[in-house]
Design a protein around this motif. Structure first.
Motif, PDB file in Angstrom:
ATOM      1  N   ARG A 152      52.751  -0.710 -29.116  1.00 34.28           N
ATOM      2  CA  ARG A 152      51.703  -0.254 -30.040  1.00 34.28           C
ATOM      3  C   ARG A 152      52.320   0.518 -31.199  1.00 34.28           C
ATOM      4  O   ARG A 152      51.973   0.287 -32.366  1.00 34.28           O
ATOM      5  CB  ARG A 152      50.703   0.635 -29.307  1.00 34.28           C
ATOM      6  CG  ARG A 152      49.603   1.169 -30.225  1.00 34.28           C
ATOM      7  CD  ARG A 152      48.850   2.316 -29.612  1.00 34.28           C
ATOM      8  NE  ARG A 152      49.777   3.422 -29.368  1.00 34.28           N
ATOM      9  CZ  ARG A 152      49.510   4.445 -28.570  1.00 34.28           C
ATOM     10  NH1 ARG A 152      48.377   4.508 -27.921  1.00 34.28           N
ATOM     11  NH2 ARG A 152      50.384   5.408 -28.410  1.00 34.28           N
ATOM     12  N   ASP A 153      53.232   1.423 -30.901  1.00 32.14           N
ATOM     13  CA  ASP A 153      53.882   2.209 -31.953  1.00 32.14           C
ATOM     14  C   ASP A 153      54.723   1.327 -32.869  1.00 32.14           C
ATOM     15  O   ASP A 153      54.752   1.526 -34.085  1.00 32.14           O
ATOM     16  CB  ASP A 153      54.746   3.317 -31.340  1.00 32.14           C
ATOM     17  CG  ASP A 153      53.913   4.357 -30.612  1.00 32.14           C
ATOM     18  OD1 ASP A 153      52.686   4.417 -30.838  1.00 32.14           O
ATOM     19  OD2 ASP A 153      54.497   5.115 -29.808  1.00 32.14           O
ATOM     20  N   TRP A 154      55.386   0.322 -32.290  1.00 25.78           N
ATOM     21  CA  TRP A 154      56.185  -0.596 -33.082  1.00 25.78           C
ATOM     22  C   TRP A 154      55.292  -1.380 -34.040  1.00 25.78           C
ATOM     23  O   TRP A 154      55.609  -1.538 -35.212  1.00 25.78           O
ATOM     24  CB  TRP A 154      56.952  -1.541 -32.155  1.00 25.78           C
ATOM     25  CG  TRP A 154      57.775  -2.557 -32.884  1.00 25.78           C
ATOM     26  CD1 TRP A 154      58.990  -2.371 -33.446  1.00 25.78           C
ATOM     27  CD2 TRP A 154      57.414  -3.909 -33.143  1.00 25.78           C
ATOM     28  NE1 TRP A 154      59.418  -3.536 -34.028  1.00 25.78           N
ATOM     29  CE2 TRP A 154      58.460  -4.501 -33.858  1.00 25.78           C
ATOM     30  CE3 TRP A 154      56.290  -4.682 -32.836  1.00 25.78           C
ATOM     31  CZ2 TRP A 154      58.427  -5.816 -34.277  1.00 25.78           C
ATOM     32  CZ3 TRP A 154      56.265  -6.001 -33.247  1.00 25.78           C
ATOM     33  CH2 TRP A 154      57.330  -6.549 -33.959  1.00 25.78           C
ATOM     34  N   ILE A 155      54.147  -1.848 -33.545  1.00 28.81           N
ATOM     35  CA  ILE A 155      53.212  -2.591 -34.398  1.00 28.81           C
ATOM     36  C   ILE A 155      52.656  -1.692 -35.491  1.00 28.81           C
ATOM     37  O   ILE A 155      52.554  -2.092 -36.656  1.00 28.81           O
ATOM     38  CB  ILE A 155      52.079  -3.209 -33.548  1.00 28.81           C
ATOM     39  CG1 ILE A 155      52.642  -4.317 -32.660  1.00 28.81           C
ATOM     40  CG2 ILE A 155      50.950  -3.735 -34.428  1.00 28.81           C
ATOM     41  CD1 ILE A 155      51.669  -4.825 -31.614  1.00 28.81           C
ATOM     42  N   ALA A 156      52.298  -0.469 -35.143  1.00 31.05           N
ATOM     43  CA  ALA A 156      51.782   0.476 -36.141  1.00 31.05           C
ATOM     44  C   ALA A 156      52.813   0.737 -37.228  1.00 31.05           C
ATOM     45  O   ALA A 156      52.481   0.777 -38.413  1.00 31.05           O
ATOM     46  CB  ALA A 156      51.359   1.784 -35.469  1.00 31.05           C
ATOM     47  N   ALA A 157      54.068   0.897 -36.824  1.00 34.95           N
ATOM     48  CA  ALA A 157      55.129   1.129 -37.812  1.00 34.95           C
ATOM     49  C   ALA A 157      55.323  -0.093 -38.698  1.00 34.95           C
ATOM     50  O   ALA A 157      55.495   0.029 -39.918  1.00 34.95           O
ATOM     51  CB  ALA A 157      56.440   1.474 -37.100  1.00 34.95           C
ATOM     52  N   ALA A 158      55.260  -1.289 -38.108  1.00 36.37           N
ATOM     53  CA  ALA A 158      55.415  -2.521 -38.892  1.00 36.37           C
ATOM     54  C   ALA A 158      54.268  -2.657 -39.876  1.00 36.37           C
ATOM     55  O   ALA A 158      54.475  -3.049 -41.039  1.00 36.37           O
ATOM     56  CB  ALA A 158      55.477  -3.734 -37.964  1.00 36.37           C
TER      57      ALA A 158
END
Length: 143
Positions: A131-137
């Motif tokens: 989730r955090d990776w997607i938010a950062a992307a």
């Protein structure tokens, strides 16, 4: 006698009415009936479906979990299955009041064994990383 455009809150709804009210397409509603045993509209002659107010509330909840909370079909199935034995059928939200985290609520309310808790906590940690990776992307794409 003049027909009213508004039905009473307790009236049964057709699949078209439910689709219009919830924004969930009729073919998706039929699919959900196959996937969620809790969703069982009344069927009449010609296999016409009539949804009770509780069915409509369940559809809205499933849609919110799938589309708003990021649950998978399997995740919603597990969540609803866990709620049924404990008699919490009318729960409006799976989120924990303290954290607002649906997964944390599931972990704390079902009281799993120590091994299950470790497995679910590890899965939850992996989901949070993704989730955090997607938010950062997404954030990088907007910048």
């Amino acid at each position: 006698m003049v027909a009213s455009d508004e039905k009473s809150a307790a009236a049964f709804r057709t699949i078209g009415e439910v689709a219009a009210a919830t924004g969930v397409a009729p073919h998706v509603l039929r699919y959900w009936e196959e996937r969620f045993p809790q969703l069982r509209p009344v069927t009449r002659a010609g296999n016409r479906r009539y949804y009770r107010p509780a069915d409509v509330a369940l559809i809205e909840r499933i849609a919110a979990l799938l589309n708003g909370e990021g649950y998978t079909i399997r995740g919603v199935q597990q969540l609803l299955a866990r709620e049924r034995p404990s008699g919490r059928r009318g729960t409006t939200s799976p989120a924990s009041p303290a954290t607002g985290d649906p997964a944390a609520s599931t972990l704390s309310e079902t009281k799993p064994s120590h091994g299950e808790l470790q497995g679910e906590a590890a899965t939850l940690a992996r989901v949070r990383v993704v989730r955090d990776w997607i938010a950062a992307a997404l954030h990088d794409d907007r910048a």
